[in-house]
Design a protein around this motif. Structure first.
Motif, PDB file in Angstrom:
ATOM      1  N   CYS A 255       0.826  -1.274  -0.045  1.00 16.57           N
ATOM      2  CA  CYS A 255      -0.141   0.202  -0.062  1.00 16.57           C
ATOM      3  C   CYS A 255       0.888   1.366   0.202  1.00 16.57           C
ATOM      4  N   LYS A 256       0.403   2.091  -0.845  1.00 11.83           N
ATOM      5  CA  LYS A 256       0.920   3.478  -0.955  1.00 11.83           C
ATOM      6  C   LYS A 256      -0.059   4.635  -0.227  1.00 11.83           C
ATOM      7  N   ASP A 257       0.443   5.696  -0.049  1.00 15.02           N
ATOM      8  CA  ASP A 257      -0.639   6.981   0.239  1.00 15.02           C
ATOM      9  C   ASP A 257      -1.696   7.147  -0.980  1.00 15.02           C
ATOM     10  N   GLU A 258      -1.016   7.019  -2.101  1.00 17.57           N
ATOM     11  CA  GLU A 258      -1.716   7.310  -3.174  1.00 17.57           C
ATOM     12  C   GLU A 258      -2.906   6.433  -3.440  1.00 17.57           C
ATOM     13  N   HIS A 259      -2.860   5.189  -3.019  1.00 18.41           N
ATOM     14  CA  HIS A 259      -3.989   4.324  -2.931  1.00 18.41           C
ATOM     15  C   HIS A 259      -5.276   4.917  -2.372  1.00 18.41           C
ATOM     16  N   PHE A 260      -5.091   5.485  -1.179  1.00 21.55           N
ATOM     17  CA  PHE A 260      -6.014   5.794  -0.226  1.00 21.55           C
ATOM     18  C   PHE A 260      -6.888   6.979  -1.186  1.00 21.55           C
ATOM     19  N   GLU A 261      -6.306   7.703  -1.970  1.00 17.48           N
ATOM     20  CA  GLU A 261      -7.055   9.017  -2.503  1.00 17.48           C
ATOM     21  C   GLU A 261      -7.960   8.170  -3.691  1.00 17.48           C
ATOM     22  N   ARG A 262      -7.369   7.059  -4.155  1.00 17.00           N
ATOM     23  CA  ARG A 262      -8.206   6.386  -5.306  1.00 17.00           C
ATOM     24  C   ARG A 262      -9.363   5.430  -4.796  1.00 17.00           C
ATOM     25  N   TYR A 263      -8.925   4.748  -3.626  1.00 15.52           N
ATOM     26  CA  TYR A 263      -9.903   3.641  -3.242  1.00 15.52           C
ATOM     27  C   TYR A 263     -10.601   3.907  -1.810  1.00 15.52           C
ATOM     28  N   LEU A 264     -10.116   4.838  -0.895  1.00 16.42           N
ATOM     29  CA  LEU A 264     -10.625   4.897   0.409  1.00 16.42           C
ATOM     30  C   LEU A 264     -10.317   6.280   0.862  1.00 16.42           C
ATOM     31  N   PRO A 265     -11.064   7.291   0.224  1.00 17.87           N
ATOM     32  CA  PRO A 265     -10.532   8.668   0.160  1.00 17.87           C
ATOM     33  C   PRO A 265     -10.839   9.060   1.892  1.00 17.87           C
ATOM     34  N   GLU A 266     -11.666   8.326   2.644  1.00 14.89           N
ATOM     35  CA  GLU A 266     -11.830   8.770   4.016  1.00 14.89           C
ATOM     36  C   GLU A 266     -10.612   8.648   4.836  1.00 14.89           C
ATOM     37  N   TYR A 267      -9.463   8.153   4.399  1.00 18.45           N
ATOM     38  CA  TYR A 267      -8.423   7.855   5.407  1.00 18.45           C
ATOM     39  C   TYR A 267      -7.124   8.365   4.523  1.00 18.45           C
ATOM     40  N   ALA A 268      -6.319   8.956   5.305  1.00 15.62           N
ATOM     41  CA  ALA A 268      -5.291   9.739   4.502  1.00 15.62           C
ATOM     42  C   ALA A 268      -4.253   8.540   4.101  1.00 15.62           C
ATOM     43  N   ASN A 269      -3.912   7.744   5.190  1.00 17.05           N
ATOM     44  CA  ASN A 269      -2.783   6.715   5.140  1.00 17.05           C
ATOM     45  C   ASN A 269      -2.922   5.464   5.837  1.00 17.05           C
ATOM     46  N   LEU A 270      -2.216   4.530   5.455  1.00 19.25           N
ATOM     47  CA  LEU A 270      -2.341   3.196   6.153  1.00 19.25           C
ATOM     48  C   LEU A 270      -2.442   3.067   7.796  1.00 19.25           C
ATOM     49  N   GLN A 271      -1.742   3.974   8.300  1.00 19.85           N
ATOM     50  CA  GLN A 271      -1.586   4.208   9.725  1.00 19.85           C
ATOM     51  C   GLN A 271      -3.080   4.755  10.177  1.00 19.85           C
ATOM     52  N   GLU A 272      -3.876   5.555   9.556  1.00 24.21           N
ATOM     53  CA  GLU A 272      -5.155   5.879  10.058  1.00 24.21           C
ATOM     54  C   GLU A 272      -5.957   4.910   9.773  1.00 24.21           C
ATOM     55  N   LEU A 273      -5.849   4.034   8.867  1.00 21.34           N
ATOM     56  CA  LEU A 273      -6.730   2.857   8.703  1.00 21.34           C
ATOM     57  C   LEU A 273      -6.536   1.785   9.918  1.00 21.34           C
ATOM     58  N   LYS A 274      -5.389   1.464  10.141  1.00 24.77           N
ATOM     59  CA  LYS A 274      -5.045   0.767  11.361  1.00 24.77           C
ATOM     60  C   LYS A 274      -5.513   1.284  12.563  1.00 24.77           C
TER      61      LYS A 274
END
Ligand code: ATP
Ligand code: MG
Length: 363
Positions: A255-274
């Motif tokens: 996972c890279k930060d840019e993936h969140f923009e494309r697929y889950l924009p409500e999170y900025a990055n993996l840490q927020e999801l975790k």
């Protein structure tokens, strides 16, 4: 000193995403970086036979699979030498000489050999070839004077063993061999990617893999239906655990930060999801869907390139044949330096012949 890469894989099956994050992705980057003078990529069929002696056909059939996986990931025969180990007989000769430099006790202590013996139930009857494969790996690496070996974490003890052999050879004979360095992937998840069952390292021999050549549907099914998460996370509102949770380990690897923009924009990055997952209130399905999107995006172009290459199999064999010719020349050069250093070059050694004749003429 030239900067040279050597690395490879055993043709015991198609390559999987553990290979991709552990070594393959990095190799392609290095190959394209222009920082290296040479890149050698070896299909280690002789090593694969050491624990597949009942099944030589498996090894034979998988050579082309590995080659297709290589080239579809971006290993380019114009930039890298792709070759087959068994076609370079010089490697056997080097192995034989290096055997004198290693003790049985040292091989027994090698942690990778230990765990692989256990995994294959070889405790009672270890084939000698399998037991000594770290020595043949040292031959592979040193034959090409490799300085850099991009590998997964399980290979560290092998590189260490190679460095010891180099050191010993150079101090006993002459400084001919080059000490290699392992290049490990950037994060822990990539060094030893677990299988989808979460039990062990993803490994061709264990059947717990997502393969590079898997179809989009296969990948989706393995992620959504088979992939292990947190068994205690029964309800969305429950706090989830990250430890041993394969879905998050794979996200760490891909996972890279840019993936969140494309697929889950409500999170900025993996840490927020975790953080949300461990707090509670985030379901596994949502996380798995993110992983599936990322994996599809990553592997779709690779799969397409593979389909193109599959249309011209003779070309791929030709690449391997040409690569093996190039590799043989380099290995022969090193072997000749090794034999000179060991002074087993009797017929080229005019001084030896002169001295021996003088001994008898003098009598
Ligand atoms: P086998 O089960 O036949 O040993 P394997 O899946 O372990 O197959 P290898 O050909 O032994 O694959 O390994 C090739 C390269 O891929 C090595 O550099 C190894 O470190 C790396 N590698 C293999 N499995 C993983 C993994 N699960 N995670 C990270 N790197 C891996
Ligand atoms: Mg292995």
């Amino acid at each position: 000193m030239e900067k040279i890469i050597l690395t490879g894989d055993r043709p015991t099956g198609r390559l999987h995403i553990g290979h991709y994050v552990g070594s393959l992705r990095r190799r392609v980057e290095l190959q394209n970086s222009g920082e290296f003078d040479k890149t050698y990529i070896m299909i280690a069929d002789a090593q694969a036979l050491t624990d597949n002696i009942e099944n030589p056909e498996k090894v034979r059939q998988n050579i082309i699979e590995v080659a297709l996986d290589y080239m579809s990931c971006g290993l380019d025969p114009a930039k890298s030498t792709l070759f087959i180990q068994s076609q370079i007989s010089e490697l056997c000769e080097l192995t034989f000489y290096y055997m004198d430099l290693v003790t049985v006790a040292r091989l027994q202590r090698n942690p990778t050999v230990k765990s692989e013996i256990q995994m294959r139930n070889f405790e009672a009857s270890i084939p000698v070839g399998f037991f000594t494969y770290p020595i043949s790996q040292a031959a592979d690496i040193t034959a090409f004077k490799a300085t850099t070996v991009p590998v997964g974490g399980d290979q560290l003890p092998m590189i260490e063993q190679t460095r010891e052999i180099v050191h010993r050879f150079n101090s006993v004979y002459a400084p001919v061999l080059v000490e290699p360095k392992a290049l490990l992937p950037e994060n822990e998840a990539c060094q030893r990617l677990p299988g989808i069952d979460g039990l062990a390292k993803m490994s061709k021999s264990l059947g717990n893999c997502i393969y590079l050549a898997d179809s989009a549907d296969d990948i989706q099914e393995k992620i959504m239906k088979k992939m292990y998460t947190d068994p205690q996370h029964l309800y969305v509102s429950d706090p989830g655990h990250l430890e041993g949770n394969v879905v998050f380990t794979y996200l760490d690897a891909f996972c890279k930060d840019e993936h969140f923009e494309r697929y889950l924009p409500e999170y900025a990055n993996l840490q927020e999801l975790k953080d949300h997952y461990t707090r509670g209130g985030l379901g596994d399905v949502k996380v798995k869907k993110l992983l599936n999107n990322i994996m599809q995006e990553t592997f779709e172009p690779i799969r397409q390139r593979r389909k193109e290459l599959e249309k011209d199999i003779p070309y791929v064999y030709e690449v391997l044949r040409k690569g093996s010719d190039v590799a043989r020349e380099t290995a022969a050069q090193t072997l000749s330096e090794v034999k000179n250093a060991m002074r087993i070059n009797y017929f080229d050694d005019k001084e030896l012949i002169r001295m021996q004749s003088e001994k008898y003429i003098g009598e």
